[in-house]
Design a protein around this motif. Structure first.
Motif, mmCIF file in Angstrom:
data_model
loop_
_atom_site.group_PDB
_atom_site.id
_atom_site.type_symbol
_atom_site.label_atom_id
_atom_site.label_comp_id
_atom_site.label_asym_id
_atom_site.label_seq_id
_atom_site.Cartn_x
_atom_site.Cartn_y
_atom_site.Cartn_z
ATOM 1 N N LEU A 42 -32.198 -0.248 14.805
ATOM 2 C CA LEU A 42 -32.918 0.999 14.712
ATOM 3 C C LEU A 42 -34.805 0.595 15.732
ATOM 4 N N SER A 43 -34.790 -0.499 15.411
ATOM 5 C CA SER A 43 -35.574 -1.306 16.213
ATOM 6 C C SER A 43 -35.566 -1.013 17.905
ATOM 7 N N TRP A 44 -34.093 -1.949 17.815
ATOM 8 C CA TRP A 44 -33.352 -1.978 19.025
ATOM 9 C C TRP A 44 -32.556 -0.407 20.021
ATOM 10 N N ALA A 45 -32.745 0.546 19.029
ATOM 11 C CA ALA A 45 -32.518 1.926 19.636
ATOM 12 C C ALA A 45 -33.804 2.613 19.792
ATOM 13 N N ARG A 46 -35.134 2.074 19.333
ATOM 14 C CA ARG A 46 -36.384 2.409 20.224
ATOM 15 C C ARG A 46 -36.475 1.627 21.421
ATOM 16 N N THR A 47 -36.940 0.593 21.777
ATOM 17 C CA THR A 47 -36.701 0.141 22.881
ATOM 18 C C THR A 47 -35.965 0.288 24.174
ATOM 19 N N ASN A 48 -34.352 0.387 23.487
ATOM 20 C CA ASN A 48 -33.229 0.476 24.539
ATOM 21 C C ASN A 48 -33.242 2.073 24.683
ATOM 22 N N LEU A 49 -32.982 2.842 24.050
ATOM 23 C CA LEU A 49 -32.249 3.797 23.717
ATOM 24 C C LEU A 49 -33.298 5.262 23.842
ATOM 25 N N ILE A 50 -34.376 5.193 23.100
ATOM 26 C CA ILE A 50 -34.993 6.267 22.813
ATOM 27 C C ILE A 50 -35.857 6.516 24.609
ATOM 28 N N LYS A 51 -36.361 7.641 25.048
ATOM 29 C CA LYS A 51 -36.418 7.553 26.637
ATOM 30 C C LYS A 51 -37.430 8.399 26.511
ATOM 31 N N GLU A 52 -37.582 8.885 25.449
ATOM 32 C CA GLU A 52 -39.266 9.800 25.575
ATOM 33 C C GLU A 52 -39.413 9.931 23.880
ATOM 34 N N ARG A 53 -40.431 10.795 23.751
ATOM 35 C CA ARG A 53 -40.704 10.759 21.768
ATOM 36 C C ARG A 53 -40.130 9.635 21.012
ATOM 37 N N PRO A 54 -39.638 8.635 20.795
ATOM 38 C CA PRO A 54 -39.824 8.045 19.337
ATOM 39 C C PRO A 54 -40.211 9.011 18.815
ATOM 40 N N GLU A 55 -41.651 9.155 18.562
ATOM 41 C CA GLU A 55 -41.808 10.118 17.035
ATOM 42 C C GLU A 55 -41.540 11.107 16.508
ATOM 43 N N MET A 56 -40.653 11.719 17.722
ATOM 44 C CA MET A 56 -39.768 13.005 16.763
ATOM 45 C C MET A 56 -38.029 11.830 16.301
ATOM 46 N N PHE A 57 -38.316 10.699 16.585
ATOM 47 C CA PHE A 57 -36.673 9.761 15.857
ATOM 48 C C PHE A 57 -37.115 9.078 14.231
ATOM 49 N N MET A 58 -38.206 8.486 14.847
ATOM 50 C CA MET A 58 -38.743 7.867 13.738
ATOM 51 C C MET A 58 -40.238 7.596 13.329
ATOM 52 N N LYS A 59 -40.541 6.566 11.638
ATOM 53 C CA LYS A 59 -42.369 6.868 11.794
ATOM 54 C C LYS A 59 -41.668 5.343 11.210
ATOM 55 N N GLY A 60 -42.369 4.579 11.662
ATOM 56 C CA GLY A 60 -42.954 3.050 11.398
ATOM 57 C C GLY A 60 -41.169 3.113 11.730
ATOM 58 N N ASP A 61 -40.946 2.223 10.467
ATOM 59 C CA ASP A 61 -39.446 1.450 11.234
ATOM 60 C C ASP A 61 -38.754 1.803 10.667
ATOM 61 N N THR A 62 -38.635 3.106 10.274
ATOM 62 C CA THR A 62 -37.132 4.152 9.750
ATOM 63 C C THR A 62 -37.167 5.284 10.856
ATOM 64 N N VAL A 63 -35.997 5.967 9.703
ATOM 65 C CA VAL A 63 -36.223 7.318 10.735
ATOM 66 C C VAL A 63 -36.866 8.196 9.725
ATOM 67 N N ARG A 64 -37.089 9.608 10.853
ATOM 68 C CA ARG A 64 -38.375 10.018 10.361
ATOM 69 C C ARG A 64 -37.530 11.090 9.301
ATOM 70 N N PRO A 65 -38.686 11.801 8.434
ATOM 71 C CA PRO A 65 -38.238 12.649 7.336
ATOM 72 C C PRO A 65 -36.967 13.782 8.174
ATOM 73 N N GLY A 66 -36.087 14.016 7.275
ATOM 74 C CA GLY A 66 -35.522 15.119 8.259
ATOM 75 C C GLY A 66 -34.157 14.606 8.791
ATOM 76 N N VAL A 67 -33.947 12.924 8.892
ATOM 77 C CA VAL A 67 -32.926 12.747 9.765
ATOM 78 C C VAL A 67 -31.674 11.969 8.846
#
Length: 101
Positions: A42-67
């Protein structure tokens, strides 16, 4: 380094990664650790994969509720969530269960 297959499906998660749903990624273990964990991925994905609005995918160091997260077709809640160990060729699927109606 571990080669992991990631799938971002449904609910718009793919829009955060240039609308690409399937990603074959190579992730190195952090801090000389012997095993790769979901937290590392998840840390790697936030840095290297998510191109915009990472808050829609992650909250803190885990995925958001609803994922919903599946590791080799198993709900990650049954395998340890962030501490789930990943191995070469594992398949990780992220499914957003939150969407408009």
């Amino acid at each position: 380094m571990a080669e992991i297959f990631m799938f971002l499906h449904r609910g718009g998660l793919e829009l955060l990664c240039d609308s690409k749903k399937i990603h074959n990624v190579n992730v190195e273990q952090q801090n000389g650790e012997d095993k790769l964990t979901m937290k590392d991925l998840l840390s790697w994905a936030r840095t290297n994969l998510i191109k915009e609005r990472p808050e829609m995918f992650m909250k803190g160091d885990t995925v958001r509720p609803g994922v919903l997260v599946l590791v080799n077709d198993c709900d990650w809640e049954l395998s340890g969530q962030l501490s789930t160990s990943l191995e070469e060729k594992d398949v990780v699927v992220f499914i957003s269960t939150l969407h408009g109606g």
